[in-house]
Enzyme design. Structure first.
Site: not given
Ligand code: P6P
Length: 335
Positions: A93, A116
């Site tokens: 990310e 995630l």
């Protein structure tokens, strides 16, 4: 009654097995367990609060960023940078290196992670997960650099993943066996539930997105057709299972055996999955459990990364199944 062992207790008891490890390494692992509990808390109530839905932003991978993605990334960064054990981090990310702020102590380890994985499944309540890998730094002091991050999986000193699913499990290895800990929400502790996981040498499940069949090359098509053919002597046809979350598909493969595949194709020759913080940490886990991971030609752990977010085709799971996949992919197999 089975002995109740928390992950923290287990890590401390095993600390002596890691050559040259100090308490620093154990604290790094327990910090990861803490970060994953905080992510679990948000993931487990995602349906209740206005955290679902996309931010509309797009990350380096070109995926639409879900709010939980950002939250998980911030939690891992926040918790892990404060421990004083790391000199630098990299995340799916985050576009570039994640430096440790000047005011915080730096350590001798490097963390790469996908905070995630499977975020596209968040809104439909399908299992999602986190993946991590830990290296020792190669530079000698100061802020970590890309040289510290761009290491082959062979150099990992620990790796693991968390599946936030029907139950939440934390699986890791420091090279001496692969161990799983299931979260007991009533006490907020990860308890030892799967000691010394070993993957079967051969399985009967294959896991791939067959929707891309027409994009595959002939060798890949031949392998899938081989697995689907009726032949009792070789345990075929294999069953097809595909969740669409790498961590969930990998965890099933680790426990039941078989093979997970995300091959390259005409549209994406290097496939979709990332080498540094997805394929390599899971390759380290599967090899320590007796399995194998390959890009079709090379062991994933031997690939020298050249960029943070580079992709790789991935064939991972039972040793015999992955070796058979390699023979087909290399055009050396008879049907
Ligand atoms: P496809 C999830 O978005 C992910 O990154 C992995 O977790 C998963 O294995 C893969 O993509 C699924 O991709 O193309 O089959 O939808």
């Amino acid at each position: 009654m089975q002995r109740i062992i928390t992950i923290e207790r287990f890590i401390i008891e095993r600390e002596h097995e890691i050559p040259g490890a100090t308490g620093e390494f154990s604290k790094l692992l327990t910090d990861l367990a803490l970060a994953s509990k905080i992510v679990w808390r948000e993931v487990s109530k995602a349906g209740l609060v206005d955290i679902i839905g996309s931010t509309g932003k797009v990350n380096i991978s070109g995926d639409v960023v879900q709010k939980l993605d950002e939250f998980a990334n911030e939690i891992f960064i926040n918790v892990m940078q404060k421990g004083g054990h790391l000199c630098v981090m990299a995340s799916e990310e985050s576009k570039g290196l994640i430096e440790i702020p000047d005011e915080l102590a730096k350590g001798k380890y490097v963390l790469v992670f996908d905070p995630l994985d499977g975020s596209s499944n968040i809104d439909v309540n399908v299992s999602i997960g986190s993946i991590f890998g830990i290296f020792r730094r190669v530079t000698t002091s100061g802020k970590g650099t890309e040289r510290d991050i761009l290491q082959p999986g062979r150099n990992l000193v620990a790796a693991g993943y968390i599946v936030y699913g029907s139950s939440t499990i934390f699986v890791y290895t420091t090279g001496n066996g692969v161990h799983g800990f299931t979260l007991d929400p009533s006490i907020g502790e990860f308890l030892l539930s799967h000691e010394n996981i070993r993957i079967p040498k051969k399985g009967d499940i294959y896991s791939v997105n067959e929707g891309y069949y027409e994009r595959w090359d002939e060798n890949m098509k031949r392998f899938i057709n081989y697995l689907k053919a009726e032949d009792k002597a070789t345990g075929r046809p294999y069953k097809l299972r595909y969740v669409g979350t790498l961590v969930a598909d990998f965890h099933r493969t680790l426990l039941y055996g078989g093979i997970f595949m995300y091959p390259g194709d005409k549209k994406n020759p290097e496939g979709k999955l990332r080498l540094l913080y997805e394929a390599a940490p899971l390759a380290y886990v599967v090899e320590k459990a007796g399995g194998r991971a390959s890009d079709g030609f090379r062991n994933i752990l031997d690939i020298e990364p050249t960029s943070l977010h580079q992709r790789t085709p991935l064939f991972i799971g039972s040793e015999e199944d992955v070796k058979l996949a390699e023979k087909f992919i290399q055009g050396k197999a008879e049907d």
